[in-house]
Enzyme design. Structure first.
Site, PDB file in Angstrom:
ATOM      1  CG  HIS A 134      87.543  36.958 -72.438  1.00  0.00           C
ATOM      2  ND1 HIS A 134      86.557  36.088 -72.048  1.00  0.00           N
ATOM      3  CD2 HIS A 134      87.398  38.076 -71.663  1.00  0.00           C
ATOM      4  CE1 HIS A 134      85.835  36.656 -71.088  1.00  0.00           C
ATOM      5  NE2 HIS A 134      86.325  37.854 -70.830  1.00  0.00           N
ATOM      6  CG  HIS A 188      83.191  40.481 -72.760  1.00  0.00           C
ATOM      7  ND1 HIS A 188      83.396  41.710 -72.190  1.00  0.00           N
ATOM      8  CD2 HIS A 188      83.575  39.573 -71.830  1.00  0.00           C
ATOM      9  CE1 HIS A 188      83.895  41.565 -70.971  1.00  0.00           C
ATOM     10  NE2 HIS A 188      84.012  40.262 -70.737  1.00  0.00           N
ATOM     11  CD  GLU A 222      81.321  37.529 -70.005  1.00  0.00           C
ATOM     12  OE1 GLU A 222      82.230  36.799 -70.467  1.00  0.00           O
ATOM     13  OE2 GLU A 222      81.451  38.206 -68.973  1.00  0.00           O
TER      14      GLU A 222
END
Length: 389
Positions: free
Chosen positions: A136, A211, A348
């Protein structure tokens, strides 16, 4: 006149409850105060912005991590439910153990194996923050930055906010200075649309995604195992024990990962299917049934107890579904909700994980003169209990 009516509706929704501010009446939209987010981080002002439509649907978004803090949607009984995890103040976000509640993550959402990739003959080393891998965007990615914020109204009269950030060359190990914008629009037909645009001054890789943790019961008031899920994908990308794709595209048919027809999330989540063991449930990338980058329906989630339906549409090639397998109840969010085991799911829209290291995966490379674009829509409807799907 329309703006006056919207403001009046919002004030009426907030006036019905005489209980504590953090405990809304059943079905009430209870907005978080902007003052709880007013601060300065890294020399930049943080704020909270509220978007509404004529139907009473409401979103609250902060510039810290370009986060969705609250998302109130209609339920089958005529009320509203806040369907995303979040916290009540900027101080709570800064103190939270789970840093990925609601933000835009990047530069590269999801994982890059061993934090390394090669581009134009040069190898780049990224921050390692997930075992031996990069996750991420790293330990100080987009989710931890203060984005510039510009509220506006679209030509169609819909409320929106544009958030922008400039990621310098070398940040978290990524090459090139990347300028990115994420535009949130609350549409009149009860959808939260997110549009990403990015440009770079040197070749780089990019794969931002939203997210949010969703719970269609209303925040964390019930397990998401009861949600009925459909994913329009016949294949997925198997992974190793570190959740890094092996490079294979495998069929979901005959496996617990087959959501081509509606299935309750909890029905097969405890399966001993080998690809699910490292993830302790679902945390996989589904390859969507599509060609090219046209907008298409990627997934649909339905909660029978509230009648809320969420449809996920995107122009991206894949969808990551995470079923909250590592949540442990130690976090406490809005209204005192505990972030218990499997009380939030992430959906996502994205490129494949570790795509920079797989020539057969869709390219994640962005070059000077090109523009990266990505659209994701979370659209909400109500289905009366017992109604046909």
């Amino acid at each position: 006149m329309k703006k006056i009516l919207i403001a009046l509706a919002a004030s009426m929704l907030g006036a019905a409850c005489s209980g504590p501010k953090s405990q809304p009446c059943e079905g009430e939209v209870n907005l978080l105060p902007a003052s709880a987010f007013d601060t300065v981080l890294d020399g930049k002002a943080v704020s909270l912005h509220t978007l509404r439509n004529e139907n009473g649907m409401t979103a609250q978004i902060t510039g810290f991590g370009a986060r969705v803090v609250a998302l109130w949607v209609p339920d089958a009984e005529g009320g509203f439910r806040d369907v995303v995890w979040g916290y009540e103040s900027i101080a709570d976000y800064l103190a939270a153990d789970d840093k990925f509640s609601g933000p835009v993550v990047g530069r590269y959402g999801n994982r890059i194996g061993k934090g390394r990739f090669e581009l134009d003959g040069k190898e780049y080393a990224l921050t390692i923050n997930d075992g031996e891998n990069h996750l991420h965007g790293g330990s100080d990615g987009f989710w931890n930055k203060v984005w510039d914020v510009r509220p506006f109204e679209t030509p169609d009269g819909e409320q929106a906010v544009a958030l922008s950030y400039v990621s310098p060359d070398g940040e978290e190990g990524y090459p090139g200075t990347l300028s990115i914008e994420a535009v949130y629009t609350l549409t009149r037909d009860n959808a939260l649309k997110i549009e990403y645009r990015a440009r770079t001054d040197a070749p780089t890789v990019v794969n931002p995604t939203s997210h949010n943790y969703f719970n269609l019961h209303g925040s964390t008031s019930g397990s998401t195992n009861s949600h009925v899920l459909t994913i329009h994908a016949d294949r997925f990308t198997p992974t190793d024990e570190g959740l890094i794709p092996t490079g294979e595209l495998a069929p979901v048919a005959g496996t617990p990962l087959d959501f081509t027809s509606p299935v309750a999330i909890g029905e097969r989540i405890e399966s001993d299917f080998a690809p699910m063991i490292p993830a302790r449930g679902y945390d996989h990338n589904w390859v969507l049934n599509k060609d090219g980058n046209e907008m298409s329906l990627a997934a649909e989630v339905y909660e029978p107890a509230t009648g809320i339906v969420m449809k996920v549409l995107t122009d991206q090639p894949a969808l990551q579904f995470y079923s909250g397998n590592f949540m442990d109840g130690t976090g406490t969010g809005k209204r005192g909700d505990r972030h218990d085991y499997r009380t939030g799911i992430a959906l996502e829209t994205q490129n494949y994980p570790d795509a920079p290291n797989h020539a057969d995966f869709p390219s994640a490379v962005l070059r000077p003169g090109e523009e990266y674009t990505h659209t994701c829509v979370y659209a909400f409807e109500v289905r009366k209990p017992g109604a046909e799907e």
